[in-house]
Enzyme design. Structure first.
Site, PDB file in Angstrom:
ATOM      1  CG  HIS A  74      55.159 -17.985 -17.072  1.00  8.64           C
ATOM      2  ND1 HIS A  74      54.707 -18.372 -15.887  1.00  8.64           N
ATOM      3  CD2 HIS A  74      55.694 -19.147 -17.553  1.00  8.64           C
ATOM      4  CE1 HIS A  74      55.080 -19.561 -15.540  1.00  8.64           C
ATOM      5  NE2 HIS A  74      55.651 -20.180 -16.740  1.00  8.64           N
ATOM      6  CG  HIS A 236      56.176 -23.326 -13.713  1.00 12.89           C
ATOM      7  ND1 HIS A 236      57.408 -23.109 -13.258  1.00 12.89           N
ATOM      8  CD2 HIS A 236      56.048 -22.993 -14.861  1.00 12.89           C
ATOM      9  CE1 HIS A 236      58.076 -22.659 -14.234  1.00 12.89           C
ATOM     10  NE2 HIS A 236      57.166 -22.574 -15.376  1.00 12.89           N
ATOM     11  CB  CYS A 419      20.633   8.693   2.741  1.00  8.66           C
ATOM     12  SG  CYS A 419      19.653  10.048   2.503  1.00  8.66           S
TER      13      CYS A 419
END
Length: 594
Positions: A74, A236, A419
């Site tokens: 955690h 968890h 391009c």
């Protein structure tokens, strides 16, 4: 048989543990704690235990010490919140596993022996944490230690929580801060417990996730189909209370706050218009900073639309769930006293440097002191050169639009294949401008107009380069001085600006390989005999075409193509081809004028 074997191999590959940058699953917690402590002068490890302590324990004498902790995974919780004004120590278990009572007791006794007047345990509401911290607390009391425990249970996910009650989530970090500020001020253990217990009634948290997480060496905690998100999950890796389709950030945040404040839910957070809140937008592990900023914006706007005052905002990694791609929102109702405690100084490394200014009602837009005038918006008058310059622009635009797909194809070999599109965007912008504006008779003004259009509409490095060229060239041609020699000087100035700021040079396989040979030829206009200008122009255009074609044999040393293996780049540079196309279009207009 081979079919079944293939299927087996496929599933074996599919369900392999997730890759993690660790040395081993067995040692990762201890090595992570050691890494944290080695990098933080204010922290130390308790030998023989997964306990991180303040290095200056002597400063706890006569004050209440705070101890928290829980499973690892955690981070930065819980050791990141150790420091003056927050926790005194934290005890870590294995990944997502409650720490053993022996280590909790060792931490309590270390704080007590340092002279703390009492020890407050801040525990998230999970059975393992309650049991192990509770057992250690009882053992400490038997040894004469003044110890108490606060259970954090602020999860808003379940409409009807089970007997186990609401889970403890990121709201725990707020309790660390508030209790730490009170302890630093010298409040007693009973006073701190009473105060934070009352504040806990005004805290709520809800999390959503776009992906599961996985404990080191294990498979993902749950399966989440593409396009789905888990709502109301814990920290968890346990699944949430429901699943829904991934929506926009605004919609997700609204759903979360609606769920958290729904009065029909037994675990809702009572929140009404006029309430002031501290908000924590908590990254569960893997959201990008970009996503977090978007969610933060959504949270502020959603709360303010309900008349709620956002007094403080925290956004970042506070209580994670390994690599879970998700976010939790924690809201805490806050009066002036609560805000004072939130604003109190702390040396804990993971606590953010928050502003103590209320966010709602604050002016957050700065008006520019000066308005930038766009040349393309100004009114211009025509001149003798306006007709030919108008034709030249039209010809350039049509030529670039015809070349769009060819330029894209050339770019795909060495870049991102756009391009032709970027040059087409510039051409269309110029065409649109020509329909509603007079072409100025002053060449300098026209170059400035085109520079502005290209800068705004073309985008990318090409847009910046062309705009640089045109801006630098503009100062060398005026209505009174726009002969061939002046134009040559202007083009040379523009080319030098591109070299200076772009960092490329002839031979690097860029547009300069077409432009520079042409400009070198155009310089001859200054000494060309009468009537010889057109021959110089024709020669310059040929030089540009030859230069563009020659780029197929050059090794790229600038631009995106420089990151590609030379063996994969065998076509002419698209930027050089575009330059040759533009110069040819100008020449055709001038030839038709003769």
């Amino acid at each position: 048989m081979w079919v079944f074997f293939s299927i087996f191999i496929f599933y074996l590959f599919l369900f392999q543990p997730q890759k993690k940058l660790i040395n081993s699953a067995e040692s990762c917690v201890d090595e992570a704690l050691l890494g944290l402590v080695r990098a933080s002068a204010g922290l130390s490890l308790l030998k023989g235990h997964r306990v991180v302590l303040r290095s200056d324990l002597e400063n706890l004498r006569g004050k209440v010490a705070l101890l928290s902790g829980g499973g690892s995974g955690h981070e930065p919780a819980h050791a990141g919140y150790i420091g003056a004004g927050m926790l005194s120590a934290a005890v870590a278990g294995g990944v997502f596993a409650s720490p053993p009572p022996g280590s909790v007791l060792a931490a309590i006794l270390s704080l007590h022996n340092a002279g703390a007047s009492g020890v407050l345990l801040i525990v998230k509401n999970y059975t393992g944490d309650r049991l192990n911290f509770g057992l250690a607390a009882e053992q400490a009391r038997n040894q004469g230690v003044a110890v108490d425990m606060v259970i954090v249970a602020e999860d808003c996910a379940f409409d009807q929580p089970s007997k186990a009650g609401r889970r403890g989530l990121c709201g725990t970090v707020f309790i660390h801060k508030l209790a730490g500020a009170l302890a630093e001020e010298g409040c007693s253990l009973d006073q701190i417990v009473s105060k934070v217990t009352e504040i806990l009634k005004g805290i709520g948290t809800l999390g959503v996730s776009l992906s599961p997480c996985s404990v080191p060496g294990c498979l993902p905690s749950f399966d989440l189909p593409p396009g789905d998100m888990e709502v109301g999950l814990g920290i968890h890796g346990e699944p949430g209370v429901k699943r829904s389709k991934v929506a926009s950030a605004d919609e997700v945040v609204k759903t979360m706050i609606d769920h958290m404040t729904n009065p029909s839910s037994q675990s809702h957070l009572p929140l009404k218009s006029g309430d002031s809140v501290v908000v924590c937008v908590n990254n569960l592990g893997a959201l990008s900073c970009l996503e977090m900023a978007v969610v933060t914006r959504s949270a502020i706007i959603c709360l303010e639309s309900r008349g709620v005052v956002v007094a403080r905002m925290m956004s970042g990694l506070f209580m994670t769930s390994l690599e879970m791609a998700g976010v939790s929102l924690t809201l805490m109702r806050a009066d002036k006293e609560t805000l004072r405690l939130i604003d109190a100084k702390t040396t804990a490394p993971a606590w953010p440097n928050l502003s103590n200014v209320c966010l709602s009602g604050r002016s957050y837009i700065t008006e520019p002191q000066t308005t930038i005038k766009r040349p393309q918006d100004e009114k211009h008058s025509e001149g003798p050169l306006s007709p030919v310059m108008h034709k030249a622009l039209e010809k350039i635009c049509s030529a670039l639009l015809e070349k769009q797909e060819e330029l894209n194809s050339l770019d795909r070999a060495s870049g991102d294949g756009d391009c032709g599109n970027t040059h087409a965007q510039a051409a269309r912008a110029i065409q649109e401008w020509l329909q509603g504006h007079v072409v100025p008779g002053c060449p300098r003004q026209l170059l400035s107009v085109v520079a502005g259009l290209v800068q705004e509409k073309m985008g990318g490095s090409s847009g910046a380069l062309y705009s640089l060229f045109l801006t630098a060239a503009a100062s060398h041609v005026t209505e009174g001085q726009s002969n061939a020699a002046a134009w040559a000087t202007a083009m040379n100035a523009g080319t030098e600006a591109m070299k200076k700021y772009g960092g490329a040079a002839p031979g690097d396989r860029t547009m300069l390989d077409a432009l520079c040979p042409a400009v070198d030829e155009l310089i001859k206009l200054a000494t060309a005999p009468s009537g010889g200008d057109m021959a110089v122009l024709q020669s310059a255009v040929k030089k540009a075409a030859s230069g563009a074609e020659a780029t197929r044999d050059l090794k790229a040393r600038a631009g995106r193509a420089s990151y590609i293996s030379p063996n994969l780049v065998s076509l002419p540079d698209p930027g050089a081809v575009a330059v040759a196309t533009i110069l040819k279009a100008i020449l055709e207009v001038l030839e038709g004028r003769k």
